[in-house]
Design a protein around this motif. Sequence first.
Motif, PDB file in Angstrom:
ATOM      1  N   GLU A 122      12.910 -10.801 -21.796  1.00 14.92           N
ATOM      2  CA  GLU A 122      13.119 -11.148 -23.203  1.00 14.92           C
ATOM      3  C   GLU A 122      14.551 -10.869 -23.628  1.00 14.92           C
ATOM      4  O   GLU A 122      15.174 -11.669 -24.340  1.00 14.92           O
ATOM      5  CB  GLU A 122      12.141 -10.372 -24.081  1.00 14.92           C
ATOM      6  CG  GLU A 122      12.204 -10.708 -25.556  1.00 14.92           C
ATOM      7  CD  GLU A 122      11.734 -12.118 -25.869  1.00 14.92           C
ATOM      8  OE1 GLU A 122      12.041 -12.609 -26.973  1.00 14.92           O
ATOM      9  OE2 GLU A 122      11.060 -12.733 -25.019  1.00 14.92           O
ATOM     10  N   ARG A 148      20.417 -17.264 -25.028  1.00 14.53           N
ATOM     11  CA  ARG A 148      20.176 -18.245 -26.088  1.00 14.53           C
ATOM     12  C   ARG A 148      21.292 -18.229 -27.125  1.00 14.53           C
ATOM     13  O   ARG A 148      21.765 -19.276 -27.566  1.00 14.53           O
ATOM     14  CB  ARG A 148      18.833 -17.947 -26.762  1.00 14.53           C
ATOM     15  CG  ARG A 148      18.445 -18.913 -27.859  1.00 14.53           C
ATOM     16  CD  ARG A 148      16.945 -18.873 -28.077  1.00 14.53           C
ATOM     17  NE  ARG A 148      16.518 -17.622 -28.666  1.00 14.53           N
ATOM     18  CZ  ARG A 148      16.216 -17.481 -29.965  1.00 14.53           C
ATOM     19  NH1 ARG A 148      16.317 -18.508 -30.780  1.00 14.53           N
ATOM     20  NH2 ARG A 148      15.798 -16.332 -30.427  1.00 14.53           N
ATOM     21  N   SER A 188      16.771 -13.586 -22.141  1.00 16.19           N
ATOM     22  CA  SER A 188      16.637 -14.884 -22.804  1.00 16.19           C
ATOM     23  C   SER A 188      17.312 -14.885 -24.171  1.00 16.19           C
ATOM     24  O   SER A 188      17.931 -15.879 -24.563  1.00 16.19           O
ATOM     25  CB  SER A 188      15.167 -15.262 -22.933  1.00 16.19           C
ATOM     26  OG  SER A 188      14.485 -14.400 -23.831  1.00 16.19           O
TER      27      SER A 188
END
Length: 256
Positions: A22, A29, A25
Amino acid sequence: MNATTAPAAMPPRRVLGAYLAEARSECLRYLRAPSFILPMTLFSTVFYLMFGVLLNHPGSDASRYLLASYTAFGVMGPGLFGFGASLAIERDGGLLTLKRALPMPPGAYLLGKMMMAMVAASLVVVLLLALGLTVGGVSLGPARVLAMLAVGAFGVLPFCALGMFVGTLIKGQGAPGLLNLVYLPMAFLSGLWLPISMLPGALQTLAPVWPSYHLNQLTLSAVGLRAGSLLPHVLALLAFAAAFLLLAARRLRRYG
């Protein structure tokens, strides 16, 4: 048998992997989003280039002071906007509800955003140091450079907590405007644009109320412009982070 078997707990290795995935990402992102990363990194660096380099003598105490103060100013942004504005937008879009439904640790989403803010804040510090040590003529030893990086990476966390709280108060479209009403006045009142001694007396008295003031004291110490104990400023930032984290968590539990 009709007895219901409780689901097995996720192994610690998989829990750690979920947190790391997480965090990775979230970092990728936002680092791949020019609309986020460019304003976060260029806002404070352009200000420092104008006021700390072009309008000051390279290598002067003023240039060093502004390197410290604009570092504090730049570090605030990823916490407030990268955490607060994105949280508000993702709450509106239902992403936070989706994240809660996924088989992942409940804190992984927030930890991922914190890691993203720390990475973005560190990038801001690196860019400001590159300007200060080259065109700014500021001289800092390796220990002071590392101190600046550490202050930037961890100093963003109280502003993550503040951004998280603001993100629970308002809809996504209004979050950036409200955060700017927090960000810019707080920077001014903390002496990040002008030395506190140049502010009116009443504002000088109120300066320690703001977390940005305490962060600025740490960056000033890192560049060698402040002596004395740093513990009160560290404790103030920890208390601020804990208070707003608790308030934000309470609102998330109630309102999602």
